[in-house]
Design an enzyme around this catalytic site. Structure first.
Site, short mmCIF file in Angstrom:
data_model
loop_
_atom_site.label_atom_id
_atom_site.label_comp_id
_atom_site.label_asym_id
_atom_site.label_seq_id
_atom_site.Cartn_x
_atom_site.Cartn_y
_atom_site.Cartn_z
N ASP A 159 0.83 -1.21 0.00
CA ASP A 159 0.00 0.00 0.00
C ASP A 159 0.86 1.26 0.00
OD1 ASP A 159 -1.93 1.92 0.42
OD2 ASP A 159 -2.35 1.35 2.49
N SER A 180 -1.14 17.13 -11.02
CA SER A 180 -1.36 16.95 -12.45
C SER A 180 -1.83 18.29 -13.02
CB SER A 180 -2.45 15.89 -12.67
OG SER A 180 -3.00 16.00 -13.97
#
Ligand SMILES: *[C@@H]1O[C@H](CO)[C@@H](O)[C@H](O)[C@H]1NC(C)=O
Ligand SMILES: *[C@@H]1O[C@H](CO)[C@@H](O)[C@H](O)[C@H]1NC(C)=O
Ligand SMILES: *[C@@H]1O[C@H](CO)[C@@H](O)[C@H](O)[C@H]1NC(C)=O
Ligand SMILES: *[C@@H]1O[C@H](CO)[C@@H](O)[C@H](O)[C@H]1NC(C)=O
Ligand SMILES: *[C@@H]1O[C@H](CO)[C@@H](O)[C@H](O)[C@H]1NC(C)=O
Length: 411
Positions: free
Chosen positions: A115, A279
């Site tokens: 994870d 982004s």
């Protein structure tokens, strides 16, 4: 370095990293590397959209939107009615792929969830009450000649619904692939939340986030990766998750055969303990790129791609019949035809999530509508580039350059 494939050299030279990152073809590279294949979780039953979404809220301790909370409550109620028990609740089985590790001497083999969105290595253990163990393999520190208790240290991880997992801490030998950390903090569970008890083949979690958010008190411990990274050929790991089949994690090198084209690198913001990045924007299908800064984390431990509401609604606006369904607490759309691709930017590059990978799960028994793999991140505080995004790419988690690299691959 002569053996670098041209493409990789070009991509790395641009960031001044060429000398730091060995490829597997590099003859000096193989002491500090490992390649691990995931295995399918045999308890995994089926995909359920609202549960996958709810799990992200649980994990990040965020308040669940009311529609979603109601959808989950209804689902549980139905489960109870059909089975007379909630023990088969598939929410408990939604980790589709696991990865083998071994702990202790002689080695005890466990399978855990890798994870990147958390930073604890915790495992089921002999310190748990047997009623909380349903088939998992447990770590027995008494059976390991190398285990050493960290006196006075404890750990506790609390989830969104107030449930928690907790226990104490040992230092022991941990091996993944052929990489061994002799004195790794292994957090032995005394108590786990029911979600974990009912996932009978998942023996724990191996966090690959930053050690700053490790939950051990009073002194946080290093993650496995932080302990091993100095011995790796390069201080990085790569994640190559697949659609419908086990993926792989590689440590210490970038496999040039695992991707195509150039790697797009973007700086990482680790201030929250996560692999955070921004982004620059997105596009829907073949539409124009829209500048829209999206701050999120790359998280292998979250199933869906969770984005700002405005981005999500702009995407679904392009699909005829798509709608936010308050009964399910998320966006659904007609399963056919295939929805448009979703494209997001990574620095100057782009990552394409093919339309067919946006259909996460059937949203009704007739299979007419599908629950979207793209949903809103409302209330979480950041976006989450989970498995729906990661599966499309070969992704480099580079702790040396503190950057993420995304590259296309054959799907
Ligand atoms: C470790 O495993 C990697 C990848 O599987 C391999 O390339 C490397 O040679 C191995 N190293 C050692 C020391 O066995
Ligand atoms: C280890 O063995 C001792 C003595 O039998 C016992 O008291 C202790 O609870 C055991 N610890 C674990 C972690 O099983
Ligand atoms: C501890 O070791 C003994 C002897 O090797 C074995 O029988 C037992 O199953 C082990 N216990 C656990 C919890 O692994
Ligand atoms: C990769 O980067 C190099 C150097 O910047 C560039 O010349 C080349 O066209 C790029 N290749 C692809 C497939 O984008
Ligand atoms: C979007 O951002 C790019 C790069 O910063 C810039 O060159 C371009 O002009 C922007 N486009 C619009 C429509 O603002």
């Amino acid at each position: 370095m002569l053996l670098f494939p041209t493409i990789l050299t070009a991509a790395l030279a641009a960031t001044g990293m060429a000398a730091a990152i060995p490829s597997r073809d590099d003859t000096t590279a193989n002491k500090g590397t490992a390649s691990l294949l995931q295995v399918r979780n045999p308890s995994f039953e089926f995909r359920h959209g609202p549960l996958a979404l709810a799990k992200a809220y649980q994990k990040f301790g965020a308040p669940m939107p009311e529609d979603l909370r109601a959808a989950i409550a209804r689902f549980r109620q139905n489960q109870k009615r059909t089975t007379g028990t909630i023990a088969t609740d598939p929410e408990k089985h939604d980790v589709e792929y696991l990865t083998p590790i071994s702990v202790g001497t002689p080695s005890q083999d466990l399978v855990v969830d890798f994870d990147t969105g958390s930073s604890d290595l915790w495992v089921f253990s002999t310190e748990m009450s047997t009623s909380d163990i349903k088939g998992q393999t447990v770590y027995d520190p008494n059976n390991s000649s190398t285990s050493e208790k960290v006196q006075g240290s404890t750990w506790k991880i609390t989830y969104g619904d107030g449930s928690s997992s907790s226990g104490d801490v040992y230092l022991d030998t941990v091996t993944i692939g052929n990489l061994t950390v002799p004195s790794q903090a292994v957090e032995a569970a005394k108590k786990v939340s029911s979600e974990f008890t009912d996932d009978s083949h998942n023996d724990g979690l191996l966090g690959l986030g930053f050690s700053a958010i490790n939950a051990v008190e009073p002194t946080p411990q290093n993650t496995f990766f932080d302990n091993i990274k100095g011995s790796l050929d390069a201080p990085l790991f790569t994640v190559d998750l697949k659609h419908g089949t086990p993926g792989s994690f590689n440590f210490g090198y970038i496999d040039p055969a695992a991707y195509i084209g150039n790697i797009s690198w973007t700086p990482v913001d680790s201030s929250q303990g996560y692999w955070g990045f921004t982004s620059p924007g997105y596009a829907v299908g073949t539409g124009a790129f829209r500048n829209h800064s999206i701050s999120g984390i790359a998280d292998t431990g979250t199933t869906l791609l969770l984005l700002p509401k405005s981005v999500v609604s702009a995407y679904y606006k392009e699909i005829q019949g798509a709608q936010y369904d308050s009964d399910q607490g998320g966006y659904i759309f007609p399963c056919s035809p295939t929805p448009p691709d979703f494209v997001f930017g990574v620095n100057k590059g782009i990552v394409t999530v093919p339309g067919d990978m946006v259909s996460y799960a059937p949203a009704d028994s007739a299979n007419q509508n599908c629950f979207g793999g793209i949903q809103t991140d409302t209330g979480i505080g950041f976006s989450i580039f989970g498995d729906v995004a990661l599966k499309t790419s070969f992704v480099v988690f580079d702790a040396g350059g503190l950057q993420l690299g995304w590259a296309a691959k054959n799907l």
